[in-house]
Design an enzyme around this catalytic site. Structure first.
Site, PDB file in Angstrom:
ATOM      1  N   GLY A  74     -28.223  67.185  13.984  1.00 25.27           N
ATOM      2  CA  GLY A  74     -28.052  66.909  15.408  1.00 25.27           C
ATOM      3  C   GLY A  74     -26.594  66.766  15.807  1.00 25.27           C
ATOM      4  O   GLY A  74     -26.172  67.258  16.860  1.00 25.27           O
ATOM      5  N   SER A  75     -25.809  66.096  14.967  1.00 24.97           N
ATOM      6  CA  SER A  75     -24.401  65.873  15.310  1.00 24.97           C
ATOM      7  C   SER A  75     -23.657  67.195  15.438  1.00 24.97           C
ATOM      8  O   SER A  75     -22.889  67.399  16.384  1.00 24.97           O
ATOM      9  CB  SER A  75     -23.718  65.002  14.250  1.00 24.97           C
ATOM     10  OG  SER A  75     -24.346  63.739  14.182  1.00 24.97           O
ATOM     11  N   ASN A 155     -32.012  57.072  21.929  1.00 22.98           N
ATOM     12  CA  ASN A 155     -32.425  56.670  20.580  1.00 22.98           C
ATOM     13  C   ASN A 155     -32.531  55.166  20.401  1.00 22.98           C
ATOM     14  O   ASN A 155     -33.195  54.697  19.491  1.00 22.98           O
ATOM     15  CB  ASN A 155     -31.466  57.257  19.542  1.00 22.98           C
ATOM     16  CG  ASN A 155     -30.012  57.079  19.907  1.00 22.98           C
ATOM     17  OD1 ASN A 155     -29.569  57.473  20.984  1.00 22.98           O
ATOM     18  ND2 ASN A 155     -29.255  56.462  19.025  1.00 22.98           N
ATOM     19  N   GLN A 183     -34.336  62.983  19.818  1.00 23.16           N
ATOM     20  CA  GLN A 183     -35.427  61.995  19.782  1.00 23.16           C
ATOM     21  C   GLN A 183     -36.686  62.497  20.488  1.00 23.16           C
ATOM     22  O   GLN A 183     -37.702  61.799  20.507  1.00 23.16           O
ATOM     23  CB  GLN A 183     -34.976  60.680  20.432  1.00 23.16           C
ATOM     24  CG  GLN A 183     -33.909  59.930  19.650  1.00 23.16           C
ATOM     25  CD  GLN A 183     -34.419  59.340  18.337  1.00 23.16           C
ATOM     26  OE1 GLN A 183     -35.608  59.137  18.136  1.00 23.16           O
ATOM     27  NE2 GLN A 183     -33.498  59.072  17.427  1.00 23.16           N
ATOM     28  N   SER A 203     -32.695  67.765  15.478  1.00 21.84           N
ATOM     29  CA  SER A 203     -32.366  67.402  14.105  1.00 21.84           C
ATOM     30  C   SER A 203     -33.634  67.243  13.281  1.00 21.84           C
ATOM     31  O   SER A 203     -34.527  66.484  13.652  1.00 21.84           O
ATOM     32  CB  SER A 203     -31.574  66.090  14.107  1.00 21.84           C
ATOM     33  OG  SER A 203     -31.414  65.636  12.786  1.00 21.84           O
ATOM     34  N   GLY A 204     -33.698  67.964  12.153  1.00 24.44           N
ATOM     35  CA  GLY A 204     -34.913  67.994  11.349  1.00 24.44           C
ATOM     36  C   GLY A 204     -35.387  66.652  10.825  1.00 24.44           C
ATOM     37  O   GLY A 204     -36.585  66.372  10.790  1.00 24.44           O
ATOM     38  N   HIS A 205     -34.438  65.782  10.434  1.00 25.50           N
ATOM     39  CA  HIS A 205     -34.885  64.559   9.750  1.00 25.50           C
ATOM     40  C   HIS A 205     -35.515  63.535  10.699  1.00 25.50           C
ATOM     41  O   HIS A 205     -36.048  62.523  10.248  1.00 25.50           O
ATOM     42  CB  HIS A 205     -33.756  63.942   8.915  1.00 25.50           C
ATOM     43  CG  HIS A 205     -32.667  63.246   9.672  1.00 25.50           C
ATOM     44  ND1 HIS A 205     -32.632  61.874   9.812  1.00 25.50           N
ATOM     45  CD2 HIS A 205     -31.568  63.715  10.305  1.00 25.50           C
ATOM     46  CE1 HIS A 205     -31.538  61.548  10.496  1.00 25.50           C
ATOM     47  NE2 HIS A 205     -30.876  62.639  10.807  1.00 25.50           N
ATOM     48  N   THR A 241     -23.342  79.693   3.936  1.00 17.58           N
ATOM     49  CA  THR A 241     -24.646  80.087   3.407  1.00 17.58           C
ATOM     50  C   THR A 241     -25.710  79.129   3.922  1.00 17.58           C
ATOM     51  O   THR A 241     -25.526  77.911   3.901  1.00 17.58           O
ATOM     52  CB  THR A 241     -24.610  80.094   1.870  1.00 17.58           C
ATOM     53  OG1 THR A 241     -23.566  80.975   1.461  1.00 17.58           O
ATOM     54  CG2 THR A 241     -25.940  80.551   1.282  1.00 17.58           C
ATOM     55  N   CYS A 329     -22.345  47.056  12.370  1.00 16.76           N
ATOM     56  CA  CYS A 329     -21.163  46.521  11.712  1.00 16.76           C
ATOM     57  C   CYS A 329     -20.201  47.665  11.442  1.00 16.76           C
ATOM     58  O   CYS A 329     -20.403  48.467  10.554  1.00 16.76           O
ATOM     59  CB  CYS A 329     -21.551  45.852  10.406  1.00 16.76           C
ATOM     60  SG  CYS A 329     -20.177  45.021   9.619  1.00 16.76           S
TER      61      CYS A 329
HETATM   62  C1  LIG Z   1     -30.056  61.022  15.049  1.00 17.76           C
HETATM   63  C2  LIG Z   1     -29.490  61.468  16.327  1.00 17.76           C
HETATM   64  C3  LIG Z   1     -28.405  62.373  16.371  1.00 17.76           C
HETATM   65  C4  LIG Z   1     -27.694  62.834  15.112  1.00 17.76           C
HETATM   66  O1  LIG Z   1     -28.475  63.687  14.342  1.00 17.76           O
HETATM   67  P1  LIG Z   1     -28.028  63.930  12.806  1.00 17.76           P
HETATM   68  O2  LIG Z   1     -28.936  65.023  12.348  1.00 17.76           O
HETATM   69  O3  LIG Z   1     -28.279  62.646  12.090  1.00 17.76           O
HETATM   70  O4  LIG Z   1     -26.605  64.331  12.807  1.00 17.76           O
HETATM   71  C5  LIG Z   1     -27.945  62.799  17.588  1.00 17.76           C
HETATM   72  N1  LIG Z   1     -28.513  62.366  18.732  1.00 17.76           N
HETATM   73  C6  LIG Z   1     -29.544  61.514  18.745  1.00 17.76           C
HETATM   74  C7  LIG Z   1     -30.138  61.095  20.039  1.00 17.76           C
HETATM   75  C8  LIG Z   1     -30.067  61.028  17.542  1.00 17.76           C
HETATM   76  O5  LIG Z   1     -31.075  60.162  17.560  1.00 17.76           O
END
Ligand SMILES: *Cc1c(COP(=O)(O)O)cnc(C)c1O
Length: 402
Positions: A74-75, A155, A183, A203-205, A241, A329
């Site tokens: 996502g970043s 988020n 999200q 973002s996949g995770h 790649t 923190c």
């Molecule tokens: C988690 C998140 C991201 C970042 O995604 P990553 O895959 O961890 O880099 C960006 N935007 C939002 C709103 C998120 O919740």
């Protein structure tokens, strides 16, 4: 009895689903080819990437698979969208960017970087529910606006922003519109060929694929500048790649995620509401952060007076509950969340916040367990807290912990 474990931090990350894992494993073992190689092993890997591109496009209702660019998450997708639009804007004398003050740091820090490189950024203030209106966006758009970026779902507090209306305003004014929908995947329906969204990050995770893989949707005709230079992967827009296994996993995970959005939201919202009501009624001097309407189905964010968020997270961890707090923190000092302060919380309440985000793995028993553990944990932490005792003294609140 086995120690219970409740994972209530699904906005931070999710586990990899069996389906995603089984899909990716062959590409780590026997099917390890490089998608750029022209022999069979390589072409099989290229086919997996192509197939995932189709799956992601279909899940989002994109007009064509070529509108999907795979990234490391996502970043990177957020960086690519904003920096690319800024670069193209600057070529046409457009050096103004519009976003909100509750975006993820991937957007906010990218905007700050661009401010240091000659761009001007308008940070639209969210209201106390964490919403920014299309009217606010419309009023902020200028002749020299290069891009508007507004997240789909926040988020931290789960607020659902009116991205369709905002997209319509941007289209009317001829300004590019990007949304960070990280999200929102699996919680909101997207039909991008019929929406006024030019770019969208995911973002996949966050939806049960592995970490380190994501995508940027770029509507056909939208200019895209490369951030990572090198090979010709991703049609020359993102060198390197491909993360074949991760991409293949994300393809099936997003198909699974969009298959049952309504059922998921109904199930999660029930658990969320029971959790919110149980906490607010069971724990004195607690308040919900963000509104109850326009709230993502799995999001609970509550502040407790006289509580330090990080101590609460550690105390809950001992009880087997994984959650998070708005206080992060950073390099030794505890900073209150920029989102909670943006929606009007003072420093004490922002630091005393707890975020519980529910997902597919959660059950009613998890909610029971949290509602059993949380009140006694808050009471114990307050009984040891000089901050709580001072609040009781100064405000004439009878101290229920003694
Ligand atoms: C988690 C998140 C991201 C970042 O995604 P990553 O895959 O961890 O880099 C960006 N935007 C939002 C709103 C998120 O919740």
């Amino acid at each position: 009895m086995e120690k219970p474990f409740v994972y209530a931090d699904n906005a931070a990350t999710t586990n990899v689903s069996d389906n995603a894992l089984n899909t990716m494993l062959p590409y780590l073992k026997e099917q390890y080819g490089n998608p750029s190689s022209i022999y069979t092993l390589g072409m099989d890997a290229a086919k997996a990437v192509l197939n995932a591109r189709r799956q992601v496009a279909e899940a989002l209702g994109a007009a064509r698979p070529s509108e999907i660019f795979f990234t490391s998450g996502g970043s990177e997708a957020d960086n690519l969208a904003i920096k690319s639009a800024a670069e193209f804007g600057a070529k046409n004398g457009k050096r103004h960017i519009i976003t909100t003050n509750i975006e993820h740091h991937a957007i906010l820090h990218t905007c700050e970087y661009l401010e240091n490189h000659g761009f001007e950024v308008t940070y639209l203030p969210a209201d106390e529910d964490g919403i920014v209106s299309a009217e606010q966006v419309e009023n902020a758009i200028r002749e020299d606006t290069a891009i508007v970026s507004v997240m789909a779902i926040n988020n931290e507090i789960g607020s659902i922003l009116p991205i369709e209306e905002i997209g319509a305003v941007c289209r009317k004014k001829g300004v590019l519109f990007h949304t960070d929908a990280v999200q929102a995947i699996g919680h909101q329906h997207f039909d991008l060929k019929n929406m006024n969204i030019d770019m969208l990050s995911l973002s996949g995770h966050k939806f049960h694929s592995p970490k380190g893989v994501g995508a940027l949707y770029v509507r056909t005709g939208t200019p895209l500048e490369s951030l990572i230079h090198g090979g010709a992967q991703e049609r020359g827009k993102r060198a390197g790649t491909e993360n074949v296994a991760g991409i293949a996993a994300m393809g099936v995970a997003i198909s699974d995620a969009v298959e049952c959005i309504d059922e998921r939201n109904i199930r999660l919202a029930k658990m969320r509401d029971r959790l919110i009501d149980g906490i607010l009624s069971g724990i004195p001097y607690s308040r919900l952060n963000g509104g109850r309407e326009r709230r993502s189905a799995g999001n609970v964010n509550i502040s407790f007076r006289g509580i330090e968020g990080e101590s609460l997270i550690l105390a809950l961890d001992i009880k087997g509950i994984a959650a998070s707090s708005g206080s992060a923190c950073t390099s030794g000092s505890i900073d209150p969340s920029h989102v909670l302060t943006a929606i009007g919380l003072n420093e004490e309440l922002a630091k005393g916040s707890l975020r519980l985000t529910l997902g597919d793995g959660n059950t009613d028993e998890d909610i029971d367990y949290i509602l059993e553990v949380l009140p006694e944990t808050i009471k114990r932490l307050r009984s040891m807290s000089p901050m709580w005792q001072r609040i009781c003294r100064e405000e004439g609140i009878p101290d229920y912990t003694v």
